[in-house]
Design a protein around this motif. Sequence first.
Motif, PDB file in Angstrom:
ATOM      1  N   GLU A 343       0.825  -1.210   0.000  1.00  0.00           N
ATOM      2  CA  GLU A 343       0.000   0.000   0.000  1.00  0.00           C
ATOM      3  C   GLU A 343       0.860   1.260   0.000  1.00  0.00           C
ATOM      4  O   GLU A 343       0.672   2.165   0.817  1.00  0.00           O
ATOM      5  N   GLU A 350      -2.499   4.588  -7.638  1.00  0.00           N
ATOM      6  CA  GLU A 350      -2.117   3.292  -8.182  1.00  0.00           C
ATOM      7  C   GLU A 350      -2.935   2.947  -9.417  1.00  0.00           C
ATOM      8  O   GLU A 350      -2.442   2.295 -10.347  1.00  0.00           O
ATOM      9  N   ARG A 379      -7.029  -1.964  -5.475  1.00  0.00           N
ATOM     10  CA  ARG A 379      -8.050  -1.829  -4.447  1.00  0.00           C
ATOM     11  C   ARG A 379      -9.389  -1.431  -5.058  1.00  0.00           C
ATOM     12  O   ARG A 379      -9.445  -0.771  -6.098  1.00  0.00           O
ATOM     13  N   PHE A 537       2.739   2.538   5.860  1.00  0.00           N
ATOM     14  CA  PHE A 537       1.879   2.265   4.712  1.00  0.00           C
ATOM     15  C   PHE A 537       1.250   3.584   4.267  1.00  0.00           C
ATOM     16  O   PHE A 537       0.098   3.887   4.587  1.00  0.00           O
ATOM     17  N   SER A 540      -2.290   3.926   2.353  1.00  0.00           N
ATOM     18  CA  SER A 540      -3.546   3.469   2.944  1.00  0.00           C
ATOM     19  C   SER A 540      -4.147   4.572   3.809  1.00  0.00           C
ATOM     20  O   SER A 540      -3.450   5.197   4.618  1.00  0.00           O
TER      21      SER A 540
END
Length: 746
Positions: A343, A350, A379, A537, A540
């Motif tokens: 992440e 992304e 995701r 991360f 996220s």
Amino acid sequence: MITSTPPPAGIFAVPSVPSLPSPSGSRARSSIGSSFSFGPQQLVDLYLDANSSTASNPNSNFALDPNRSVLPASPLRSSPRRPRRPKDGSSRHPHPLANDTTTDIFQDSDDDADDESEYEWGMVDRMRLWRHDALMQHLYDTAAFWGDKIVSWTNDPNDAFWLAQTYFMTHQYSRAERLLTRPFPTSPPNRPSSPPPPLTNGHLSSAKGKGRDGPVPTAMPRLPMGPGGIVEVPEDMQKGVSRLVDMSVACRYLAAQCQVRQGNWADATEMLGEANPFRNSGRSGPAVPNLDGGIKIEASMCNLRGILMLKLNRGDQAKLCFMEALALDVKCYDSFEQLISGEMMMPEEEWEFVQSLAYAQQTPQDAEFVQLMYTARLRKYKHAVEHALTRQRLVDEYGLGDNPDVLFSFADALYVQFRWADCFAITSRILGLVSIHNPTMPLHIACMYHLSHLHSKLFILAHEMVDREPENPLSWYAVGVWYLHNSDWPAARQYFSKTSLMDPRFGPAWVAFAHTFALEGEHDHAVTAYSTCARMFTGSHLPLMFVGMENIVLSNHMVADEALNAANSMCDSDPLLVNELGVMAFNHGQYDKAVGLFQHALDLAQVTQSSQKTWATTYLNLGTCYRKLKRYDEAQSTYQKVLDLDPRHPVALGFMGIIYHLTDQLEKAILKYHAALSVEQLNSHIMELLQLALEQTSTITPKMTEFKQIIRTLRDKYQRHSKRKGKQKAPEAAVDAGAGDAMHIG
């Protein structure tokens, strides 16, 4: 102020860096005696010189070309180098590892190609076959034993490379590194078909057996190694020798792998370079094709550089390295996995990056399939329609309906929609196909945690995983989730900590570790743990959202606002995050804004097709905002939606009683308070409200005018009723009777 990095616009562009200085730049490139540097600049200089002399020697830059793969050096395409036909003309089938090739990790000379028809098998050739066959059969000690003898006889860089590969496969990283940094002749010697003949009294003894006429090949003596691994080559041997890492990109890459495995981060950084040394060579980039169809070594080096940056806690540089590796070669799945599972990128970032990769230029025949496979792993917070079409195409057009990775995409979409039972059905199918599927296991374990009837199966699964794969971090993560379900916070924290030590990049363990503090009421410790997770991360939004939620509990509204707004800038399509933003608006007294946010959260929940019961709390929040705005009818209808989903929801029953209480419907309010207390007997707030309602009913006294009007209405109604029955009574009696009733009521 907590901020986030905006997503890139357009195709990912490899940033330019200045030329990397190296102490080796001032010395002769054919000599190593005056340099102790392992920097990559000398390799780049040799590559540039080889490109300028390609017309005169087209094979001169083969080993230095970063756009090639290691396929030419693979066992099926390496020595034994040519088919050997015995002189008696027998037609025995050749060994499959003895296929004909014209390339190796170091290029053959044209003279060797001219002698192909006259070349016969010798002892060295047979041992090369033994070495490769042992590698294919995982007999690594056998391969190392015979490979060492071959290097002693030939001193050939190709044989040294394969011996180093064998050492690497047996985890002898120091021996492999020493071999790769040892000096070898810059031009490979003529490969002998048999070991050199022994010396007898200073003269060559007569060689037995059949062989080619001509001078007997002699082996070049091994060059000395100084103390501490520093090369010390005498002056009379410096001409025409170089280290393997300065002669071949593949050797340098393997040497860096050895250093990373040994934990020598500084040496590995020097071996690979702080940045891609081929970036400004003019022969590097996403548009430069890979000539042999494999994976570019340059991309593999960028991937290894990213792993090294993670080891050094330089996450931003690691992210750029992985992005560069994937941009150079879309087939480098390791970099894609690091970016997605770690992440490192925001959801929209992304998506844009993966869609902008040069699939058509690098894999013309397979571009669409590679793009679909990568898209399926992204995701699922946004682009729901695109994700659904991607999965459908992979199933219908490519026949991957039972592939674990494609099934994982279905499961991931269901998990985001909070459809635990459906997600568990698919993850169970995946684990029926493969015993362990690393991306699937966290979803499978989480579904077993959320579904109460699967808790016993979670206990069995955790035991089986620990018995079967004790070295897998997922096994101990499952144990931690089991203790988390049983509210044993210290034990759960212990196993989550063990999981994160085994794999520091495993995000679910970090989040679950912080959850144990939050559930235990240690909110300050929870904020610290969530903040650590947010730093690791960076792509996220969940850790920042949890930081905001904990600060709401601690009434640190300013910090909560910063965390939630930062999370919202990263992902604005998570209904749970929008609900928390509505809670903050409610805490600030901005009830109209809170109504809009709660309604938006419910709209997003409709998009994800999740269960309405999951969002009962958001409905309650929305109804409370309506109540604060004195929009009682809307509040009542909102609370009723919750009761339609769960008729025994204690909070909804209590709030419905408050609405009746505020609208002077005391009897209905008392009934709802009693219903709420029947579910939650020790709710002190409802008990106080019930007591207040009972006191109000006992103190209500109607005004005299209202009382007389009621009496007249009752008298008239009674008189009409008496006339229909044929019974007449005196009006005074009726009045007296009414007065008696009034006194009884009073």
